[in-house]
Design a protein around this motif. Structure first.
Motif, PDB file in Angstrom:
ATOM      1  N   GLU A 152      75.622  83.844 -30.283  1.00 15.80           N
ATOM      2  CA  GLU A 152      74.945  82.752 -31.955  1.00 15.80           C
ATOM      3  C   GLU A 152      75.520  81.065 -32.537  1.00 15.80           C
ATOM      4  O   GLU A 152      75.852  81.128 -31.781  1.00 15.80           O
ATOM      5  CB  GLU A 152      75.403  83.526 -33.342  1.00 15.80           C
ATOM      6  N   VAL A 153      74.349  80.613 -32.441  1.00 16.98           N
ATOM      7  CA  VAL A 153      74.630  78.961 -32.666  1.00 16.98           C
ATOM      8  C   VAL A 153      73.965  78.572 -33.762  1.00 16.98           C
ATOM      9  O   VAL A 153      72.605  79.128 -34.617  1.00 16.98           O
ATOM     10  CB  VAL A 153      73.506  78.471 -31.226  1.00 16.98           C
ATOM     11  N   ASP A 154      73.588  77.270 -34.195  1.00 21.50           N
ATOM     12  CA  ASP A 154      73.294  76.663 -35.202  1.00 21.50           C
ATOM     13  C   ASP A 154      72.028  75.980 -34.645  1.00 21.50           C
ATOM     14  O   ASP A 154      71.345  75.569 -33.407  1.00 21.50           O
ATOM     15  CB  ASP A 154      74.042  75.787 -35.830  1.00 21.50           C
ATOM     16  N   GLY A 155      70.516  76.001 -34.995  1.00 14.87           N
ATOM     17  CA  GLY A 155      69.689  74.924 -34.501  1.00 14.87           C
ATOM     18  C   GLY A 155      68.522  74.426 -36.109  1.00 14.87           C
ATOM     19  O   GLY A 155      68.706  75.287 -37.080  1.00 14.87           O
ATOM     20  N   ALA A 156      67.939  73.720 -35.727  1.00 14.38           N
ATOM     21  CA  ALA A 156      67.039  73.686 -36.815  1.00 14.38           C
ATOM     22  C   ALA A 156      65.778  73.632 -36.400  1.00 14.38           C
ATOM     23  O   ALA A 156      65.493  72.639 -34.989  1.00 14.38           O
ATOM     24  CB  ALA A 156      67.758  72.054 -37.070  1.00 14.38           C
ATOM     25  N   PHE A 157      64.561  73.669 -36.290  1.00 16.79           N
ATOM     26  CA  PHE A 157      63.449  74.189 -36.674  1.00 16.79           C
ATOM     27  C   PHE A 157      61.811  73.442 -36.516  1.00 16.79           C
ATOM     28  O   PHE A 157      61.979  73.642 -38.094  1.00 16.79           O
ATOM     29  CB  PHE A 157      63.274  75.115 -35.689  1.00 16.79           C
ATOM     30  N   ALA A 158      60.791  72.465 -36.133  1.00 17.86           N
ATOM     31  CA  ALA A 158      60.433  71.633 -37.067  1.00 17.86           C
ATOM     32  C   ALA A 158      59.293  73.367 -36.891  1.00 17.86           C
ATOM     33  O   ALA A 158      58.032  72.875 -36.238  1.00 17.86           O
ATOM     34  CB  ALA A 158      59.905  71.240 -36.191  1.00 17.86           C
ATOM     35  N   MET A 159      58.867  73.726 -38.100  1.00 22.98           N
ATOM     36  CA  MET A 159      57.848  74.998 -38.064  1.00 22.98           C
ATOM     37  C   MET A 159      56.443  74.603 -39.144  1.00 22.98           C
ATOM     38  O   MET A 159      55.638  75.070 -39.387  1.00 22.98           O
ATOM     39  CB  MET A 159      58.903  76.069 -39.377  1.00 22.98           C
ATOM     40  N   GLY A 160      56.625  72.765 -39.307  1.00 29.78           N
ATOM     41  CA  GLY A 160      55.204  72.434 -40.070  1.00 29.78           C
ATOM     42  C   GLY A 160      55.134  72.763 -41.612  1.00 29.78           C
ATOM     43  O   GLY A 160      56.641  73.659 -42.043  1.00 29.78           O
ATOM     44  N   SER A 161      54.262  72.570 -42.552  1.00 25.17           N
ATOM     45  CA  SER A 161      54.412  72.563 -44.395  1.00 25.17           C
ATOM     46  C   SER A 161      54.278  74.725 -44.098  1.00 25.17           C
ATOM     47  O   SER A 161      53.729  74.831 -43.697  1.00 25.17           O
ATOM     48  CB  SER A 161      53.146  72.193 -44.211  1.00 25.17           C
ATOM     49  N   PRO A 162      55.128  75.643 -45.638  1.00 23.07           N
ATOM     50  CA  PRO A 162      55.285  74.230 -46.049  1.00 23.07           C
ATOM     51  C   PRO A 162      56.985  73.533 -45.794  1.00 23.07           C
ATOM     52  O   PRO A 162      56.847  72.578 -46.873  1.00 23.07           O
ATOM     53  CB  PRO A 162      55.540  74.688 -48.164  1.00 23.07           C
ATOM     54  N   GLU A 163      57.496  74.187 -45.069  1.00 24.17           N
ATOM     55  CA  GLU A 163      59.216  73.639 -45.209  1.00 24.17           C
ATOM     56  C   GLU A 163      58.840  73.411 -44.147  1.00 24.17           C
ATOM     57  O   GLU A 163      58.717  73.256 -42.481  1.00 24.17           O
ATOM     58  CB  GLU A 163      60.253  75.459 -45.150  1.00 24.17           C
ATOM     59  N   PRO A 164      58.931  71.223 -43.380  1.00 22.24           N
ATOM     60  CA  PRO A 164      59.195  71.188 -42.172  1.00 22.24           C
ATOM     61  C   PRO A 164      60.022  71.156 -41.329  1.00 22.24           C
ATOM     62  O   PRO A 164      59.907  70.760 -40.018  1.00 22.24           O
ATOM     63  CB  PRO A 164      58.583  69.786 -42.667  1.00 22.24           C
ATOM     64  N   ILE A 165      61.393  71.190 -42.096  1.00 19.96           N
ATOM     65  CA  ILE A 165      62.330  72.188 -40.787  1.00 19.96           C
ATOM     66  C   ILE A 165      63.235  72.992 -41.424  1.00 19.96           C
ATOM     67  O   ILE A 165      63.240  73.135 -42.907  1.00 19.96           O
ATOM     68  CB  ILE A 165      63.385  70.533 -40.812  1.00 19.96           C
ATOM     69  N   VAL A 166      63.140  73.731 -40.544  1.00 20.92           N
ATOM     70  CA  VAL A 166      63.788  74.876 -41.084  1.00 20.92           C
ATOM     71  C   VAL A 166      65.349  75.407 -40.687  1.00 20.92           C
ATOM     72  O   VAL A 166      65.333  74.445 -39.239  1.00 20.92           O
ATOM     73  CB  VAL A 166      63.253  76.551 -40.834  1.00 20.92           C
ATOM     74  N   GLU A 167      66.707  75.315 -41.634  1.00 27.21           N
ATOM     75  CA  GLU A 167      67.719  75.225 -40.187  1.00 27.21           C
ATOM     76  C   GLU A 167      68.422  77.167 -40.203  1.00 27.21           C
ATOM     77  O   GLU A 167      68.441  77.306 -41.496  1.00 27.21           O
ATOM     78  CB  GLU A 167      68.561  74.296 -41.089  1.00 27.21           C
ATOM     79  N   GLU A 168      68.834  77.693 -39.033  1.00 28.31           N
ATOM     80  CA  GLU A 168      68.589  78.427 -39.580  1.00 28.31           C
ATOM     81  C   GLU A 168      69.919  79.400 -38.597  1.00 28.31           C
ATOM     82  O   GLU A 168      69.669  78.741 -37.446  1.00 28.31           O
ATOM     83  CB  GLU A 168      67.630  80.085 -39.604  1.00 28.31           C
ATOM     84  N   ARG A 169      70.662  80.000 -38.281  1.00 26.86           N
ATOM     85  CA  ARG A 169      71.577  80.998 -37.264  1.00 26.86           C
ATOM     86  C   ARG A 169      70.946  81.228 -36.239  1.00 26.86           C
ATOM     87  O   ARG A 169      69.771  82.238 -36.489  1.00 26.86           O
ATOM     88  CB  ARG A 169      72.553  81.361 -37.876  1.00 26.86           C
TER      89      ARG A 169
END
Length: 290
Positions: A152-169
């Protein structure tokens, strides 16, 4: 070596050691105890080490390792969100995949709707290639899967609105495939190391082509301009190996996209927008074994 043969060998070593021990005791009996002990240990140490090495070798526990020639393979990684509700079910599905009958049963479900769902997961070119015989081809899939790794790794992703950046394992499933039957065939066909190396290089080069696009006509184009006679290898045997490589590569794709990704999407359901699959056609494996 049978159990009886091993025990006879072990008892023989013990008898030899006892004989050497008697000799050493006779040689040091005239010395004081401290000198006796020191001299006896020094005299017996080589024999003990040699006997232990013989026993370990008999049991297949030798410490020596040998590196085999580099082998071309295929590496895939499947990325999905790391969630407790997924973990056990993903792990169980990957373990079930070690049973070939489970894989075939999953890839060839009884209902038309389920079969269409599996078909949609396969790479487009592979679907087109087997559009008239897909079910028969899936029923004929050969075992290609020998196990998996997960990390498993940590990640941050640009998902657009309403949450422009999502952080998840992120959970990553690593799948490495080696066509061992082809390597064994090459080893049996060519005892000359130079010829084996030449054919393995051909296999590695051929493996760089997209699996879903290659067919028998690709083999003809690939071998144009290659002087197999000069290399001392039989062209028909090489052609047969490359055709086997095509079938093996297809089986890998059916397993990864049909079985693994199919099970993952079953598990995550409608909770996720995307599942990622990466592939590495240039993977080379050096097996180091005892």
């Amino acid at each position: 070596m049978t159990k009886k043969e091993f025990l006879e060998h072990l008892y023989g070593l013990v008898d030899n050691f006892r004989h050497e021990l008697d000799q050493v005791v006779g040689e040091v009996s005239s010395l004081d105890f401290a000198e006796q002990a020191k001299l006896a240990i020094n005299k017996l140490k080589p024999s003990v080490v040699h006997s232990v090495e013989e026993v370990r070798s008999s049991l297949g526990l030798a410490d020596d390792y040998t590196a085999e020639q580099a082998e071309p393979g295929l590496l895939f990684e499947v990325f999905l969100p790391k969630k407790m509700s997924y973990q056990g079910r993903v792990y169980d599905a990957l373990k079930r995949g070690l049973t070939p009958q489970e894989v075939v049963a999953y890839l060839t479900p009884p209902t038309e709707t389920a079969r269409e769902r599996i078909e949609k997961l396969l790479p487009g070119k592979l679907r087109i290639k087997h559009q008239h015989d897909l079910i028969d081809r899936l029923k004929a899939i050969q075992p290609v899967y020998g196990g998996f790794s997960m990390y498993e790794v940590d990640g941050a992703f640009a998902m657009g609105s309403p949450e422009p950046i999502v952080e998840e394992r992120v959970q990553v499933i690593k799948l490495l495939f080696r066509p061992k039957h082809l390597y064994e065939l090459i080893g049996k066909e060519w005892s000359n190391q130079r010829q084996r190396y030449y054919v393995m290089n051909l296999l590695r080069e051929f493996g760089q082509l997209p699996v879903s696009l290659v067919d028998e006509s690709t083999v003809n184009v690939f071998l144009e301009g290659k002087d197999l006679r000069k290399a001392g290898v039989n062209e028909q045997v090489v052609r047969g190996i490359l055709k086997e490589k095509i079938a093996w590569g297809e089986d890998v794709l059916f397993f990864v996209f049909g079985y693994v990704v199919g099970n993952v999407t079953d598990i995550v359901g409608i909770n996720e927008q995307e599942i990622w699959v990466t592939s590495y056609r240039s993977t080379v494996v050096n097996v180091v074994h005892r």
